[in-house]
Design a protein around this motif. Structure first.
Motif, PDB file in Angstrom:
ATOM      1  N   LEU A  20       0.870  -1.168   0.000  1.00  0.00           N
ATOM      2  CA  LEU A  20       0.000   0.000   0.000  1.00  0.00           C
ATOM      3  C   LEU A  20       0.906   1.216   0.000  1.00  0.00           C
ATOM      4  CD1 LEU A  20      -2.617  -1.083   2.664  1.00  0.00           C
ATOM      5  CD2 LEU A  20      -2.713  -1.367   0.201  1.00  0.00           C
ATOM      6  N   THR A  21       0.682   2.133  -0.955  1.00  0.00           N
ATOM      7  CA  THR A  21       1.613   3.240  -1.086  1.00  0.00           C
ATOM      8  C   THR A  21       1.063   4.582  -0.646  1.00  0.00           C
ATOM      9  OG1 THR A  21       0.979   3.575  -3.376  1.00  0.00           O
ATOM     10  CG2 THR A  21       2.854   2.128  -2.956  1.00  0.00           C
ATOM     11  N   ARG A  22      -0.262   4.765  -0.645  1.00  0.00           N
ATOM     12  CA  ARG A  22      -0.853   6.034  -0.237  1.00  0.00           C
ATOM     13  C   ARG A  22      -2.136   5.752   0.520  1.00  0.00           C
ATOM     14  NH1 ARG A  22      -1.226   9.100  -5.820  1.00  0.00           N
ATOM     15  NH2 ARG A  22      -0.933   7.048  -6.678  1.00  0.00           N
TER      16      ARG A  22
ATOM     17  N   VAL B 125      -6.295   0.434  -7.238  1.00  0.00           N
ATOM     18  CA  VAL B 125      -6.665   0.516  -5.832  1.00  0.00           C
ATOM     19  C   VAL B 125      -6.835  -0.876  -5.242  1.00  0.00           C
ATOM     20  CG1 VAL B 125      -7.762   2.784  -6.038  1.00  0.00           C
ATOM     21  CG2 VAL B 125      -9.139   0.721  -6.376  1.00  0.00           C
ATOM     22  N   VAL B 126      -6.834  -0.912  -3.927  1.00  0.00           N
ATOM     23  CA  VAL B 126      -7.092  -2.135  -3.180  1.00  0.00           C
ATOM     24  C   VAL B 126      -8.039  -1.773  -2.049  1.00  0.00           C
ATOM     25  CG1 VAL B 126      -5.055  -1.822  -1.695  1.00  0.00           C
ATOM     26  CG2 VAL B 126      -6.027  -4.104  -2.008  1.00  0.00           C
ATOM     27  N   LEU B 127      -8.944  -2.675  -1.724  1.00  0.00           N
ATOM     28  CA  LEU B 127      -9.806  -2.464  -0.567  1.00  0.00           C
ATOM     29  C   LEU B 127      -8.979  -2.784   0.672  1.00  0.00           C
ATOM     30  CD1 LEU B 127     -13.154  -3.955  -1.855  1.00  0.00           C
ATOM     31  CD2 LEU B 127     -12.661  -1.571  -1.334  1.00  0.00           C
TER      32      LEU B 127
ATOM     33  N   GLN C 273     -11.752  -6.981   1.961  1.00  0.00           N
ATOM     34  CA  GLN C 273     -10.389  -6.494   2.113  1.00  0.00           C
ATOM     35  C   GLN C 273      -9.432  -7.287   1.230  1.00  0.00           C
ATOM     36  OE1 GLN C 273      -9.155  -6.468   6.178  1.00  0.00           O
ATOM     37  NE2 GLN C 273      -7.289  -5.350   5.762  1.00  0.00           N
ATOM     38  N   GLY C 274      -8.550  -6.580   0.527  1.00  0.00           N
ATOM     39  CA  GLY C 274      -7.579  -7.206  -0.361  1.00  0.00           C
ATOM     40  C   GLY C 274      -8.014  -7.252  -1.811  1.00  0.00           C
TER      41      GLY C 274
ATOM     42  N   ALA D 267      -7.370   2.200  -0.813  1.00  0.00           N
ATOM     43  CA  ALA D 267      -5.980   2.651  -0.758  1.00  0.00           C
ATOM     44  C   ALA D 267      -5.389   2.443  -2.145  1.00  0.00           C
ATOM     45  CB  ALA D 267      -5.186   1.865   0.271  1.00  0.00           C
ATOM     46  N   HIS D 268      -4.440   3.281  -2.501  1.00  0.00           N
ATOM     47  CA  HIS D 268      -3.734   3.080  -3.767  1.00  0.00           C
ATOM     48  C   HIS D 268      -2.882   1.823  -3.646  1.00  0.00           C
ATOM     49  CE1 HIS D 268      -4.699   7.354  -4.351  1.00  0.00           C
ATOM     50  NE2 HIS D 268      -4.665   7.040  -5.627  1.00  0.00           N
TER      51      HIS D 268
END
Length: 71
Positions: A3-5, A17-19, A25-26, A59-60
């Motif tokens: 996760l970067t941001r 994006v990722v949840l 989640q994921g 999340a990015h």
């Protein structure tokens, strides 16, 4: 998974994006846009489904290919 941001960072159409929270989640996907209620957004999930999720859960993502870190 990298996760970067954080979710506070604005999302742009096409961002990967990722949840990061919630029931799914994921889950990976591409950001499509905000809903009329800007606390919600549509993403095209990696499985081809288009679904709405709370922006706070997003999340990015970076360096993820088929669940594996790129590199």
């Amino acid at each position: 998974m990298i996760l970067t941001r954080a979710a506070e960072t604005p999302f742009l159409h096409g961002d990967q994006v990722v949840l990061a929270e919630g029931t799914y989640q994921g889950t990976l996907g591409s950001f499509l846009g905000f809903r009329e209620d800007s606390k919600w957004a549509d993403i095209a999930e990696a499985n081809g489904h288009i679904r709405s999720h709370p922006v706070a859960w997003l999340a990015h993502s970076k360096g993820i290919t088929n669940g594996q870190e790129a590199g």
